[in-house]
Design a protein around this motif. Structure first.
Motif, PDB file in Angstrom:
ATOM      1  N   HIS A  81      -5.031  30.458  -4.472  1.00 41.07           N
ATOM      2  CA  HIS A  81      -4.225  30.025  -3.317  1.00 41.07           C
ATOM      3  C   HIS A  81      -3.146  31.074  -3.012  1.00 41.07           C
ATOM      4  CE1 HIS A  81      -6.052  26.197  -4.619  1.00 41.07           C
ATOM      5  NE2 HIS A  81      -6.002  25.883  -3.328  1.00 41.07           N
ATOM      6  N   ARG A  82      -3.175  31.574  -1.800  1.00 44.10           N
ATOM      7  CA  ARG A  82      -2.272  32.659  -1.411  1.00 44.10           C
ATOM      8  C   ARG A  82      -0.799  32.248  -1.443  1.00 44.10           C
ATOM      9  NH1 ARG A  82      -3.923  37.339   0.524  1.00 44.10           N
ATOM     10  NH2 ARG A  82      -6.149  37.653   0.928  1.00 44.10           N
ATOM     11  N   ASN A  83      -0.512  30.979  -1.127  1.00 45.23           N
ATOM     12  CA  ASN A  83       0.895  30.564  -1.130  1.00 45.23           C
ATOM     13  C   ASN A  83       1.481  30.490  -2.543  1.00 45.23           C
ATOM     14  OD1 ASN A  83      -0.652  28.238  -1.791  1.00 45.23           O
ATOM     15  ND2 ASN A  83       1.037  26.910  -1.144  1.00 45.23           N
ATOM     16  N   LEU A  84       0.611  30.635  -3.557  1.00 45.33           N
ATOM     17  CA  LEU A  84       1.090  30.688  -4.947  1.00 45.33           C
ATOM     18  C   LEU A  84       1.177  32.124  -5.478  1.00 45.33           C
ATOM     19  CD1 LEU A  84      -0.856  27.667  -6.534  1.00 45.33           C
ATOM     20  CD2 LEU A  84       1.445  27.688  -5.549  1.00 45.33           C
ATOM     21  N   HIS A  85       0.926  33.087  -4.596  1.00 44.95           N
ATOM     22  CA  HIS A  85       1.020  34.492  -5.004  1.00 44.95           C
ATOM     23  C   HIS A  85       2.465  34.978  -4.864  1.00 44.95           C
ATOM     24  CE1 HIS A  85      -3.565  35.297  -4.283  1.00 44.95           C
ATOM     25  NE2 HIS A  85      -3.313  34.348  -5.159  1.00 44.95           N
ATOM     26  N   GLU A  86       3.356  34.280  -5.524  1.00 44.37           N
ATOM     27  CA  GLU A  86       4.778  34.612  -5.547  1.00 44.37           C
ATOM     28  C   GLU A  86       5.183  34.901  -6.984  1.00 44.37           C
ATOM     29  OE1 GLU A  86       7.036  31.495  -3.783  1.00 44.37           O
ATOM     30  OE2 GLU A  86       5.904  31.526  -1.893  1.00 44.37           O
ATOM     31  N   PRO A  87       6.272  35.664  -7.180  1.00 40.50           N
ATOM     32  CA  PRO A  87       6.663  36.052  -8.551  1.00 40.50           C
ATOM     33  C   PRO A  87       6.754  34.879  -9.528  1.00 40.50           C
ATOM     34  CG  PRO A  87       7.961  37.257  -6.951  1.00 40.50           C
ATOM     35  CD  PRO A  87       7.133  36.291  -6.171  1.00 40.50           C
ATOM     36  N   MET A  88       7.366  33.768  -9.100  1.00 43.40           N
ATOM     37  CA  MET A  88       7.536  32.637 -10.013  1.00 43.40           C
ATOM     38  C   MET A  88       6.191  32.122 -10.520  1.00 43.40           C
ATOM     39  SD  MET A  88       9.454  28.981  -9.370  1.00 43.40           S
ATOM     40  CE  MET A  88       8.388  28.544  -7.995  1.00 43.40           C
TER      41      MET A  88
END
Length: 339
Positions: A81-88
């Motif tokens: 999921h692209r919206n979970l491709h964040e540092p956290m």
């Protein structure tokens, strides 16, 4: 630490040849296997294994499968999921991968021992397990420290967040989280591999720092070196995490309700995991310090808590407490029910 019984005071060999004299063994001359000298260590921390071996096997195998499946599910959600491709979320994924690796250091050998007539391990393999256990354990602290830094920048410096937490910063933090502990734990592991042994039974179900109980002598220089490594690997990251979250809480209480809500939602799971993991490693230290005073049954229970709780509950905590992961997880469960 008691010495091995008469049945184990013999050099082990695939051909069953030869015995040793009554003298302290070193890792150079305990047994011969295919032309090489091999020292075998007795794993003496099991409780009533003959009676409950199949029950132990089923329980530990079930837990291991759950650890792999639960952690892998969250990692796959973050990956797809692209919206979970964040540092956290990247750090959370790395933490869960680390949990699977940490469990794999322990569980397969445990399962083999449950079904084996003799619970032994070569001393070199024991030292390797010791190295992997503590290096991956320290990596968890470093990953939690990276997550604390990410939350600090996100909440306290939101405008600079995209610049500070760039892809290169994330990559650097991940590389350091795995390489620094591995290189530092390699020092005591390497020294232990070449030391003289006076005992050949560890009162545990795997090789942790109880291997020091096997050594004839531990010098003051070694103790100082081990304390410095402990400070670098555990105490410094722990203080950094506590300092960072203290700053976050101070700034959050001075801010509006929305900032406080964001801080609570994203920081609470990390603090739960940190507290849980820290308590379990305190158990590990206590177990070794009070080795001869703790009954085997109590020691087994404490050791099982150490190796089960964190890798099993980490994905549950992040799956339930992190809003975005929880949302995708619910969708996945709903689709599975429809099938």
């Amino acid at each position: 630490m008691t010495s091995p019984g008469p049945a184990m005071d013999q050099s082990r060999s695939s051909q069953g040849q030869g015995t040793t004299k009554d003298r302290p063994w070193t890792n150079q001359g305990a047994a011969k296997t295919k032309g090489f000298n091999v020292t075998y260590i007795i794993i003496g921390g099991h409780v009533e294994l003959e009676k409950y071996r199949y029950l132990y096997f089923v329980i530990i195998l079930t837990v291991y499968v759950l650890i792999i499946s639960c952690n892998s599910t969250i990692v796959c959600l973050i990956w797809t999921h692209r919206n979970l491709h964040e540092p956290m979320y990247i750090f959370i994924g790395a933490l869960l991968i680390n949990s699977v690796l940490w469990s794999t250091v322990i569980y397969p050998k445990l399962l083999i021992d449950f079904l084996s007539e003799e619970q032994t391990i070569s001393y070199s393999a024991c030292v390797l397990q010791f190295h992997m256990f503590y290096s991956l354990g320290a990596s968890e602290y470093y990953l939690l420290a990276a997550m604390a830094y990410d939350r600090y920048v996100s909440i306290c410096k939101p405008l600079q967040y995209p610049t500070i937490m760039s892809k290169s910063t994330i990559s650097t933090l991940l590389i350091l989280a795995w390489t620094l502990p591995a290189s530092q734990v390699a020092i005591p592991a390497g020294l232990s591999a070449n030391t003289q042994l006076c005992s050949f039974t560890i009162r545990n179900i795997f090789c942790n720092n109880t291997i020091y109980k096997l050594q004839c002598i531990i010098t003051k220089a070694q103790m100082i070196r081990y304390m410095l490594i402990l400070v670098t690997l555990l105490i410094m990251p722990a203080f950094f995490i506590l300092f960072t979250y203290t700053r976050i809480l101070r700034i959050s209480f001075r801010s509006n309700r929305e900032v406080r809500k964001k801080a609570a939602q994203t920081c609470l799971p990390h603090l739960i995991v940190l507290t849980n993991f820290s308590c379990l490693f305190v158990f590990d230290v206590i177990i070794v310090r009070l080795d001869s005073n703790i009954p085997n049954t109590l020691k087994l229970i404490m050791t099982l808590q150490l190796i089960i709780y964190n890798p099993l509950f980490n994905p549950i905590i992040y799956g339930l407490k992190m809003k975005e992961i929880s949302k995708h997880l619910k969708r996945l469960v709903t689709r599975a029910k429809q099938c």
